[in-house]
Write an enzyme that holds these catalytic residues in place. Structure first.
Site, PDB file in Angstrom:
ATOM      1  CG  MET A  97      -1.954  -1.063   1.248  1.00  0.00           C
ATOM      2  SD  MET A  97      -2.818  -1.112   2.833  1.00  0.00           S
ATOM      3  CE  MET A  97      -1.577  -1.911   3.846  1.00  0.00           C
ATOM      4  CB  ILE A 155       4.048  -5.883   7.313  1.00  0.00           C
ATOM      5  CG1 ILE A 155       3.768  -7.393   7.410  1.00  0.00           C
ATOM      6  CG2 ILE A 155       5.538  -5.612   7.481  1.00  0.00           C
ATOM      7  CD1 ILE A 155       4.318  -8.182   6.255  1.00  0.00           C
ATOM      8  N   GLY A 185       1.572   4.064   4.818  1.00  0.00           N
ATOM      9  CA  GLY A 185       2.387   3.208   3.964  1.00  0.00           C
ATOM     10  C   GLY A 185       2.746   1.887   4.607  1.00  0.00           C
ATOM     11  CB  SER A 186       1.659  -0.602   5.830  1.00  0.00           C
ATOM     12  OG  SER A 186       0.372  -0.141   5.463  1.00  0.00           O
ATOM     13  NE  ARG A 187       5.137  -7.820   2.234  1.00  0.00           N
ATOM     14  CZ  ARG A 187       6.274  -8.372   1.838  1.00  0.00           C
ATOM     15  NH1 ARG A 187       7.278  -7.605   1.488  1.00  0.00           N
ATOM     16  NH2 ARG A 187       6.409  -9.675   1.791  1.00  0.00           N
TER      17      ARG A 187
END
Length: 221
Positions: A97, A155, A185-187
């Site tokens: 993301m 994450i 911002g991440s995953r």
């Protein structure tokens, strides 16, 4: 509609922007400098509102499909050994993301939460290969009617310093419902059975609670 996790930040930013705009109006005489400061403040507010948006997505639960838990881009599709819970090989589908994506996490399937654990950790960039095991993260396992147990991980990335996870062990959850939020911002990694069919490709853009990530493999395969 905006996510509840952003309420304090939105309110604080709003009053800060109002203060900056009014201060600039009364104390900065040079017009172009005044306008630059005011526009920059308004753009900051717009960016915060855009980040915390929470579009309504109505879902008719489908036990044969795993839906994308977040908006973003598929950056990993591979078979991996999962050491924390399953202790066996799983199909991993990872979605990155960017700060411009909707950052709401939604349950990818209906079922029962059998495991939910937070892990402190590093803040490597979200696409780093070791971010799944070394970054700050949460691991959630759902027991589903058709897939058995599936997992997903929120994450943190280099910018994301706050993971919000609503999944509680023993709770019954519904596909598409709000499961949490990751800020800035991440995953998210999906950990799926080896015998399911993956329906997305690398670099494909996906939409949370809309895009089918995986489906039950037909019995005749």
């Amino acid at each position: 509609m905006f996510h509840k996790e952003g309420q304090k930040i939105i309110i604080t930013t709003f009053f800060l922007v109002v203060a900056v705009v009014l201060t600039a109006q009364y104390f900065i005489d040079v017009e172009w400098i005044r306008l630059t400061v005011q526009i920059a403040a308004l753009l900051l507010l717009i960016a915060i509102l855009q980040f915390f948006r929470n579009p309504k997505r109505l879902v008719t639960p489908n036990f044969d499909e795993i839906l994308a838990p977040v908006d973003g881009k598929v950056v990993v599709i591979e078979e991996v050994y999962e050491p924390e819970y399953f202790k066996e090989n799983r199909k991993q589908v990872s979605i990155f993301m960017s700060p411009t994506n909707v950052h709401v996490t939604r349950y990818p399937a209906s079922g029962t939460v059998t495991y939910s654990k937070y892990h402190p950790g590093k803040y490597l960039v979200a696409w780093h290969p070791k971010s799944s095991t070394e970054n700050e993260r949460t691991t959630i396992i759902l027991h589903t009617p058709k897939f058995g147990e599936i997992g997903y991980r929120q994450i943190a990335g280099a910018m994301a310093r706050r993971i919000v996870n609503y999944a509680e062990e023993g709770e019954q959850v519904t596909q598409g419902d709000d499961a949490g939020f990751i800020k800035f911002g991440s995953r998210v990694d999906l950990l799926l059975p080896l015998d399911c069919d993956i329906n997305v490709k690398l670099n494909q853009k996906v939409v949370g609670a809309r895009t089918c990530i995986a489906s039950v493999r037909p019995l005749d395969d």
